[in-house]
Write an enzyme that holds these catalytic residues in place. Structure first.
Site, PDB file in Angstrom:
ATOM      1  CD  GLU A 147      33.270   8.970  35.808  1.00  0.00           C
ATOM      2  OE1 GLU A 147      32.309   9.266  36.572  1.00  0.00           O
ATOM      3  OE2 GLU A 147      34.422   8.751  36.202  1.00  0.00           O
ATOM      4  CD  GLU A 266      40.560  15.273  21.974  1.00  0.00           C
ATOM      5  OE1 GLU A 266      40.536  15.860  23.071  1.00  0.00           O
ATOM      6  OE2 GLU A 266      39.848  14.290  21.735  1.00  0.00           O
ATOM      7  CD  GLN A 303      22.469  35.300  -9.302  1.00  0.00           C
ATOM      8  OE1 GLN A 303      21.589  35.746  -8.578  1.00  0.00           O
ATOM      9  NE2 GLN A 303      23.162  36.063 -10.118  1.00  0.00           N
TER      10      GLN A 303
HETATM   11  C1  FAD Z   1      32.367  10.077  18.883  1.00  0.00           C
HETATM   12  C2  FAD Z   1      32.788  10.452  20.264  1.00  0.00           C
HETATM   13  C3  FAD Z   1      34.022  10.038  20.744  1.00  0.00           C
HETATM   14  C4  FAD Z   1      34.401  10.356  22.050  1.00  0.00           C
HETATM   15  N1  FAD Z   1      35.616   9.891  22.539  1.00  0.00           N
HETATM   16  C5  FAD Z   1      35.939  10.106  23.833  1.00  0.00           C
HETATM   17  C6  FAD Z   1      37.150   9.541  24.392  1.00  0.00           C
HETATM   18  O1  FAD Z   1      37.924   8.877  23.701  1.00  0.00           O
HETATM   19  N2  FAD Z   1      37.413   9.733  25.710  1.00  0.00           N
HETATM   20  C7  FAD Z   1      36.589  10.458  26.510  1.00  0.00           C
HETATM   21  O2  FAD Z   1      36.899  10.603  27.698  1.00  0.00           O
HETATM   22  N3  FAD Z   1      35.439  11.011  26.022  1.00  0.00           N
HETATM   23  C8  FAD Z   1      35.095  10.852  24.714  1.00  0.00           C
HETATM   24  N4  FAD Z   1      33.929  11.389  24.198  1.00  0.00           N
HETATM   25  C9  FAD Z   1      33.056  12.138  25.081  1.00  0.00           C
HETATM   26  C10 FAD Z   1      32.969  13.628  24.778  1.00  0.00           C
HETATM   27  O3  FAD Z   1      34.156  14.272  25.167  1.00  0.00           O
HETATM   28  C11 FAD Z   1      31.729  14.163  25.496  1.00  0.00           C
HETATM   29  O4  FAD Z   1      30.597  13.597  24.848  1.00  0.00           O
HETATM   30  C12 FAD Z   1      31.641  15.658  25.456  1.00  0.00           C
HETATM   31  O5  FAD Z   1      32.661  16.242  26.236  1.00  0.00           O
HETATM   32  C13 FAD Z   1      30.282  16.176  25.957  1.00  0.00           C
HETATM   33  O6  FAD Z   1      29.937  15.591  27.172  1.00  0.00           O
HETATM   34  P1  FAD Z   1      28.492  14.938  27.338  1.00  0.00           P
HETATM   35  O7  FAD Z   1      28.276  14.020  26.208  1.00  0.00           O
HETATM   36  O8  FAD Z   1      28.373  14.376  28.697  1.00  0.00           O
HETATM   37  O9  FAD Z   1      27.456  16.148  27.181  1.00  0.00           O
HETATM   38  P2  FAD Z   1      26.985  17.087  28.384  1.00  0.00           P
HETATM   39  O10 FAD Z   1      28.163  17.559  29.134  1.00  0.00           O
HETATM   40  O11 FAD Z   1      25.900  16.403  29.120  1.00  0.00           O
HETATM   41  O12 FAD Z   1      26.374  18.310  27.581  1.00  0.00           O
HETATM   42  C14 FAD Z   1      24.989  18.424  27.209  1.00  0.00           C
HETATM   43  C15 FAD Z   1      24.784  19.805  26.572  1.00  0.00           C
HETATM   44  O13 FAD Z   1      25.006  20.816  27.534  1.00  0.00           O
HETATM   45  C16 FAD Z   1      25.931  21.750  27.020  1.00  0.00           C
HETATM   46  N5  FAD Z   1      26.706  22.336  28.104  1.00  0.00           N
HETATM   47  C17 FAD Z   1      27.434  21.676  29.026  1.00  0.00           C
HETATM   48  N6  FAD Z   1      28.030  22.564  29.868  1.00  0.00           N
HETATM   49  C18 FAD Z   1      27.650  23.811  29.460  1.00  0.00           C
HETATM   50  C19 FAD Z   1      27.944  25.134  29.897  1.00  0.00           C
HETATM   51  N7  FAD Z   1      28.741  25.368  30.932  1.00  0.00           N
HETATM   52  N8  FAD Z   1      27.394  26.166  29.209  1.00  0.00           N
HETATM   53  C20 FAD Z   1      26.589  25.931  28.129  1.00  0.00           C
HETATM   54  N9  FAD Z   1      26.278  24.707  27.675  1.00  0.00           N
HETATM   55  C21 FAD Z   1      26.805  23.655  28.331  1.00  0.00           C
HETATM   56  C22 FAD Z   1      26.811  20.918  26.083  1.00  0.00           C
HETATM   57  O14 FAD Z   1      27.513  21.745  25.185  1.00  0.00           O
HETATM   58  C23 FAD Z   1      25.767  20.054  25.417  1.00  0.00           C
HETATM   59  O15 FAD Z   1      25.133  20.791  24.404  1.00  0.00           O
HETATM   60  C24 FAD Z   1      33.541  11.113  22.884  1.00  0.00           C
HETATM   61  C25 FAD Z   1      32.308  11.538  22.379  1.00  0.00           C
HETATM   62  C26 FAD Z   1      31.918  11.213  21.091  1.00  0.00           C
HETATM   63  C27 FAD Z   1      30.580  11.687  20.591  1.00  0.00           C
END
Ligand code: FAD
Length: 405
Positions: A147, A266, A303
């Site tokens: 979300e 996955e 190189q």
């Molecule tokens: C091309 C694509 C396809 C996708 N397909 C799906 C899908 O089919 N279904 C679905 O449900 N989701 C899907 N996603 C979502 C994806 O799983 C999430 O984008 C991902 O899990 C990261 O969540 P976020 O984008 O909210 O980033 P955030 O959780 O907001 O993270 C922001 C940053 O904080 C870092 N971070 C977060 N927590 C911590 C922690 N504890 N310690 C250190 N760093 C942390 C993260 O690594 C990142 O660098 C997809 C995403 C993409 C890009």
């Protein structure tokens, strides 16, 4: 396993031939989003009989289950056709990723995640109704957890809710970054039971939704950096009414545990995807290093260029070893732990991303031009470090396991 068998290589060459004939000529249309990937994937399935293999293994599995036997004969937890033949399930992934990694994302989410979840947690009726058409590729599936305010903290921050109303549930909320979201016929949707408990402690429920249900809106594809052959979108739910027949069983450990099992499948799959990107970038880079001439010699004689090629080869060997080990584990009926799958994914995703970036560098200005193909692979490979859990989240899963011993 130290190399592909003769039979594996025959399968690989046949898949390669199909990709050259069907995917390469359509690459521009896939990249622009003009051509959704699904008809191509269906054609792959039909050409190699994977739809019929999926259908017969589905019926065999259901028959076993009805007789009280184990649901998963191979113990691999992999519901993709060819799950019993590890090479058959891995080789198309590797070969497709050399050209269009997005095709594998689109396919993997529909089969591995959407159908996989229904196969693990559905009743026989739910499996027949929703999983079978996904496994044969007749229908397109999506798996929706993320979300806008909950990605890495997927369950903790989840705001989508289901409220009980008589025999039905009323679902509200929004999802984003959902692979196949714009085109999905069947959506496996995670949300929290709205039962008055503190939001972080609420039970996770998983529903199967159909395209066109009143109150369900599927966005157009989002514009993104790469992986264009995999459409990604948003879902909006406004008082969507779902009967209990759409609710998947939570199992002994609930919806959270089932989602974690999906992460294992996955993440292991990402290693095969990474191998495809690495092999292709290395092949293209070696060809270029042998033919591009500067200062009267081929750039392969420098190189610094040799160092790039050598590092790519080290990455190829390491990621190939991870893939071979995974195949051996599947054959032995062993699934990787979450920490093992996370370690595979972390290493392979970073390796593919670095190799593809270095390939762009090796090609110089040509590397920045679409015609030379490595720029697309570099953009596509970056996604491996984000979806199925970011690199940082893989680190936390590996470290938690190490520190708990
Ligand atoms: C091309 C694509 C396809 C996708 N397909 C799906 C899908 O089919 N279904 C679905 O449900 N989701 C899907 N996603 C979502 C994806 O799983 C999430 O984008 C991902 O899990 C990261 O969540 P976020 O984008 O909210 O980033 P955030 O959780 O907001 O993270 C922001 C940053 O904080 C870092 N971070 C977060 N927590 C911590 C922690 N504890 N310690 C250190 N760093 C942390 C993260 O690594 C990142 O660098 C997809 C995403 C993409 C890009």
């Amino acid at each position: 396993m130290i190399e592909w068998s003769e039979e594996d290589l025959m399968i690989r060459d046949a898949v390669r031939g199909w990709i050259d004939a069907e995917v390469r000529p359509s690459l521009d249309a896939l990249e622009s989003g003009e051509l959704p990937p699904y008809d191509l994937l269906r054609s792959l399935y039909k050409t190699f009989g994977m739809d019929e293999m999926a259908r017969s293994s589905f019926h065999a599995r259901l028959a076993r289950e009805r007789e009280g036997g184990p649901a998963d004969a191979e113990g691999s937890g992999d519901d993709r056709p060819g799950g019993g033949n590890a090479a058959m399930s891995m080789l198309p992934i590797i070969e497709l990723c050399k050209v269009a990694p997005g095709l594998v994302s689109a396919m993997g989410v529909g089969l591995g995640l959407a159908a996989g979840t229904i196969m693990k947690r559905g009743t026989p009726e739910q499996k027949e109704r929703w999983a079978l058409p996904l496994l044969t590729m007749e229908k397109v599936g999506a798996w929706a957890i993320t979300e806008p305010n909950s990605g890495s903290d997927a369950f903790g921050g989840m705001q989508a809710t289901a409220r009980r109303d008589g025999d039905e549930y009323v679902i509200n909320g929004g999802k984003t970054f959902i692979t196949n979201g714009p085109y999905a016929d069947t959506i496996v949707f995670y949300c929290k039971l709205d039962d008055g408990a503190a939001p972080r402690d609420r039970e996770i429920l998983t529903f199967v939704l159909d395209r066109g249900m009143p109150g369900l809106e599927q966005s157009k594809p989002l514009r993104k950096m790469g992986l264009h052959s995999s459409p990604t979108g948003e879902l909006f739910l406004d008082d969507v009414r779902a009967g209990a027949d759409r609710l998947l069983a939570s199992g002994s450990q609930g919806g959270r545990e089932s989602a974690r099992q999906n992460f294992v499948t996955e993440r292991a799959g990402v290693a095969a995807m990474a191998l495809g990107v690495i092999e292709e970038c290395l092949k293209l880079s070696v060809e270029y290093a042998k033919t591009r001439e500067l200062w009267g010699q081929r750039i392969g004689d420098f190189q610094l260029i040799q160092l790039k090629l050598a590092k790519m080869e080290v990455a190829r060997l390491n990621v190939q070893n991870l893939v071979f080990r995974h195949i051996e584990m599947q054959r032995a009926g062993r699934a990787p732990t979450l920490a093992e799958a996370s370690a595979m994914k972390l290493y392979a995703a970073q390796a593919a991303s670095e190799v593809a970036q270095e390939a762009v560098q090796l090609f110089g200005g040509n590397g920045y031009m679409s015609e030379y193909r490595v720029e697309q692979l570099a953009r596509d490979a970056k996604s491996f470090q984000i979806y199925a859990g970011t690199d940082e989240i893989q680190v936390t899963h590996i470290a938690r396991d190490l520190l708990s011993r």
